[in-house]
Structures are given as C-alpha cells and as structure tokens.
Scaffold this active site. Sequence first.
Site, PDB file in Angstrom:
ATOM      1  N   TYR A 155       0.836  -1.212   0.000  1.00 29.60           N
ATOM      2  CA  TYR A 155       0.000   0.000   0.000  1.00 29.60           C
ATOM      3  C   TYR A 155       0.872   1.264   0.000  1.00 29.60           C
ATOM      4  O   TYR A 155       0.657   2.184  -0.798  1.00 29.60           O
ATOM      5  CB  TYR A 155      -0.902  -0.042   1.226  1.00 29.60           C
ATOM      6  CG  TYR A 155      -1.899   1.085   1.321  1.00 29.60           C
ATOM      7  CD1 TYR A 155      -3.063   1.082   0.557  1.00 29.60           C
ATOM      8  CD2 TYR A 155      -1.697   2.154   2.192  1.00 29.60           C
ATOM      9  CE1 TYR A 155      -3.989   2.114   0.654  1.00 29.60           C
ATOM     10  CE2 TYR A 155      -2.617   3.186   2.303  1.00 29.60           C
ATOM     11  CZ  TYR A 155      -3.760   3.163   1.529  1.00 29.60           C
ATOM     12  OH  TYR A 155      -4.675   4.186   1.638  1.00 29.60           O
ATOM     13  N   LYS A 159       1.128   4.154  -2.858  1.00 23.36           N
ATOM     14  CA  LYS A 159       0.777   5.551  -2.585  1.00 23.36           C
ATOM     15  C   LYS A 159       1.978   6.477  -2.803  1.00 23.36           C
ATOM     16  O   LYS A 159       1.810   7.640  -3.215  1.00 23.36           O
ATOM     17  CB  LYS A 159       0.221   5.679  -1.166  1.00 23.36           C
ATOM     18  CG  LYS A 159      -1.104   4.923  -0.959  1.00 23.36           C
ATOM     19  CD  LYS A 159      -2.187   5.443  -1.884  1.00 23.36           C
ATOM     20  CE  LYS A 159      -3.546   4.810  -1.643  1.00 23.36           C
ATOM     21  NZ  LYS A 159      -4.589   5.379  -2.499  1.00 23.36           N
TER      22      LYS A 159
HETATM   23  P1  NAP Z   1     -13.360   2.292   0.705  1.00 23.12           P
HETATM   24  O1  NAP Z   1     -14.417   2.775   1.621  1.00 23.12           O
HETATM   25  O2  NAP Z   1     -12.855   0.889   0.844  1.00 23.12           O
HETATM   26  O3  NAP Z   1     -13.885   2.515  -0.792  1.00 23.12           O
HETATM   27  C1  NAP Z   1     -13.063   2.150  -1.876  1.00 23.12           C
HETATM   28  C2  NAP Z   1     -13.755   2.430  -3.186  1.00 23.12           C
HETATM   29  O4  NAP Z   1     -12.828   2.065  -4.227  1.00 23.12           O
HETATM   30  C3  NAP Z   1     -15.012   1.601  -3.392  1.00 23.12           C
HETATM   31  O5  NAP Z   1     -16.000   2.363  -4.050  1.00 23.12           O
HETATM   32  C4  NAP Z   1     -14.531   0.476  -4.303  1.00 23.12           C
HETATM   33  O6  NAP Z   1     -15.500  -0.023  -5.201  1.00 23.12           O
HETATM   34  C5  NAP Z   1     -13.476   1.173  -5.122  1.00 23.12           C
HETATM   35  N1  NAP Z   1     -12.535   0.210  -5.682  1.00 23.12           N
HETATM   36  C6  NAP Z   1     -11.702  -0.614  -5.002  1.00 23.12           C
HETATM   37  N2  NAP Z   1     -11.032  -1.388  -5.857  1.00 23.12           N
HETATM   38  C7  NAP Z   1     -11.446  -1.043  -7.100  1.00 23.12           C
HETATM   39  C8  NAP Z   1     -11.128  -1.493  -8.404  1.00 23.12           C
HETATM   40  N3  NAP Z   1     -10.229  -2.453  -8.618  1.00 23.12           N
HETATM   41  N4  NAP Z   1     -11.771  -0.920  -9.455  1.00 23.12           N
HETATM   42  C9  NAP Z   1     -12.690   0.050  -9.257  1.00 23.12           C
HETATM   43  N5  NAP Z   1     -13.031   0.520  -8.053  1.00 23.12           N
HETATM   44  C10 NAP Z   1     -12.413  -0.027  -6.991  1.00 23.12           C
HETATM   45  O7  NAP Z   1     -12.053   3.194   0.796  1.00 23.12           O
HETATM   46  P2  NAP Z   1     -11.860   4.724   1.266  1.00 23.12           P
HETATM   47  O8  NAP Z   1     -11.418   4.707   2.675  1.00 23.12           O
HETATM   48  O9  NAP Z   1     -12.999   5.545   0.834  1.00 23.12           O
HETATM   49  O10 NAP Z   1     -10.558   5.091   0.414  1.00 23.12           O
HETATM   50  C11 NAP Z   1     -10.614   5.822  -0.803  1.00 23.12           C
HETATM   51  C12 NAP Z   1      -9.190   6.172  -1.214  1.00 23.12           C
HETATM   52  O11 NAP Z   1      -8.582   6.950  -0.187  1.00 23.12           O
HETATM   53  C13 NAP Z   1      -8.294   4.961  -1.411  1.00 23.12           C
HETATM   54  O12 NAP Z   1      -7.425   5.180  -2.487  1.00 23.12           O
HETATM   55  C14 NAP Z   1      -7.524   4.897  -0.132  1.00 23.12           C
HETATM   56  O13 NAP Z   1      -6.287   4.250  -0.286  1.00 23.12           O
HETATM   57  C15 NAP Z   1      -7.354   6.369   0.178  1.00 23.12           C
HETATM   58  N6  NAP Z   1      -7.069   6.635   1.582  1.00 23.12           N
HETATM   59  C16 NAP Z   1      -7.974   6.306   2.558  1.00 23.12           C
HETATM   60  C17 NAP Z   1      -7.672   6.575   3.885  1.00 23.12           C
HETATM   61  C18 NAP Z   1      -8.620   6.272   5.004  1.00 23.12           C
HETATM   62  O14 NAP Z   1      -8.225   6.481   6.164  1.00 23.12           O
HETATM   63  N7  NAP Z   1      -9.815   5.804   4.744  1.00 23.12           N
HETATM   64  C19 NAP Z   1      -6.449   7.158   4.216  1.00 23.12           C
HETATM   65  C20 NAP Z   1      -5.558   7.463   3.205  1.00 23.12           C
HETATM   66  C21 NAP Z   1      -5.885   7.210   1.888  1.00 23.12           C
HETATM   67  P3  NAP Z   1     -16.778  -0.887  -4.713  1.00 23.12           P
HETATM   68  O15 NAP Z   1     -17.679   0.101  -4.019  1.00 23.12           O
HETATM   69  O16 NAP Z   1     -17.355  -1.355  -5.981  1.00 23.12           O
HETATM   70  O17 NAP Z   1     -16.250  -1.958  -3.841  1.00 23.12           O
END
Ligand code: NAP
Length: 247
Positions: A155, A159
């Site tokens: 990861y 990133k």
């Molecule tokens: P999340 O709730 O798990 O949602 C992830 C989204 O990405 C979902 O809509 C999922 O689709 C979609 N996705 C995953 N794999 C995919 C693929 N192969 N093709 C198309 N769509 C895909 O995650 P989140 O926390 O909102 O995170 C969003 C972004 O922010 C990510 O890049 C994550 O690394 C980054 N981020 C998050 C955090 C945090 O604390 N949450 C911190 C730093 C960075 P489905 O709905 O169809 O499953």
Amino acid sequence: MRFDNQVAIVTGAGRGIGKAIALRLAAEGARIASVSRSEATTQSTADEINATRAEAAKAYAVDVADHSAVQETGAKILANFGRVDILVNNAGVTRDGLSMRMSMEDWDTVIDTNLRGAFSFAQAVMRSMIKQRSGRIINISSIAGLTGNAGQANYAASKAGLIGLTKTLARELASRGITVNAVAPGFIVSDMTDVLNDQIKEAIRAKIPSGKFGEGEDIAAAVAFLAAPEARYITGQVLTVDGGMVM
Ligand code: NAP
C-alpha cells in the site's frame, strides 16, 4: 457554481471518500461519471446525485486494474458527456501484512489497483484534456506513501508511487493547461479503516494532534479546492489532510 458545465470522473465513488468527493463536486455543479468495481455501489452514488439534479450523473462499473476495460470506459464517458474536465483517481484497496509473509498476489492487487489503475485512467482522458487545453487530475495518495507504514509495504509503495506519478504528469501536462496534484489523507472514517480494531484505532488517534479522525468531506473539500479554477497555478503538489498527523 464553481464546476458548472464541467464533467468529473471519480473512481471508487461507490463508497467512502470517493462518494463524498462525487457528492461535493456534484453539489458545486459538476456532472459526475461515478466509477467503482461493483455495479450496485456506483449506481447508488449516481442515483443519489440524480435525485437532486436529473441526469447529472452516470454510473460505470469497471475494475481500474484492467487497462483495456479502463480505456473503453474512458471512451464511453467521453462519448456520453462530451468532455472530461476533472479526473479524481480515488479507487484503492489494502491487503495488509508484514513483508516477510506478504504474498505476491496481495502485492500485485494493491499496486495494480492503486497505482496502475490511476495511470490507466489518466491515459484514458489525457488526450481529450490536452485537446481542450484544460484539465485537473487529482490522485488520492495517503500519508502512508509519505512515511511508510509497517504492515503496508504494498500500500505504501503504491501511494508513494502515486506521488511520483503525480509529479511526472504535472511536468508533462503543465504547458497544456492541465494541473496534476495529490491529496494525502490521514486516518479517515470509512469501510477501509472500519476493519481496524479499537486498540489500533486508539493508538492512531493518539498520534493525531487534532485528536480526531477525518471524514470523507474533509478530503472532498481539498479535492474541490484543487479542482477549482482558483487553483490553476498549483501543480505537482501533495496536499496532506490529516489533522496534523504528518508535518
Ligand atoms: P473504501 O471505503 O474501501 O472505498 C473504496 C472504493 O474504491 C469503493 O468504491 C470500491 O469499489 C473502489 N474500488 C476498489 N477497488 C477497485 C477497483 N479495482 N476498481 C474500481 N473501483 C475499486 O475506501 P476509502 O477509505 O474511501 O478510500 C478511498 C481512497 O482513499 C483509497 O485510495 C484509499 O487508499 C485512500 N485513503 C484512505 C484513507 C482512510 O483512512 N480511509 C487514508 C488514506 C488514503 P466498490 O464500491 O465497488 O467496492
């Protein structure tokens, strides 16, 4: 409104941060191409937007790791909307584990989704942005890409890779009126972080100067800023949104 007559693609818009970004850009006038892996989640985001403004959003289900499917989806979006002004590469996954035991399958899944997927989508829309001599590409990185994180070699590498990609695309596209920036969230409440147990969550909270976890809307606000006309002179930057966790 800031994004009237603009079209934004948001990947991973089905849930969490991506959904918050899609709703925010839509609330400020953008038409939205909502992209996620599953038909159900991407459609529900599009439905929510269309309930407030008819035909403002369309849903696309695609695995961002599938390069040719992404190129097809990009072409479909361009055909449906006529243009793309903003691309937010937000889709991401985790497959955590200590490096000694991490399978190459988990390595590949995370790199292919988080990094390769972002490059694929950028390629899918770049030509049209170059032609219109304007565009915004915003990649959702993570503070893990800045600091590293034990148990997240795949990861953190994906990133950090996104930051290198952001800076390179920024250099390649700046003269064409296209800016490329990254947002690095800290700990944001979502399905992705929900899986952590309370002990880990508390240990993380203790390291956040603001003492609070972030919300999807906090990231959406940063994305809206970078996507807006007033950010036209900002490119190749990483905006950390983390309550002060990394500074
Ligand atoms: P999340 O709730 O798990 O949602 C992830 C989204 O990405 C979902 O809509 C999922 O689709 C979609 N996705 C995953 N794999 C995919 C693929 N192969 N093709 C198309 N769509 C895909 O995650 P989140 O926390 O909102 O995170 C969003 C972004 O922010 C990510 O890049 C994550 O690394 C980054 N981020 C998050 C955090 C945090 O604390 N949450 C911190 C730093 C960075 P489905 O709905 O169809 O499953």
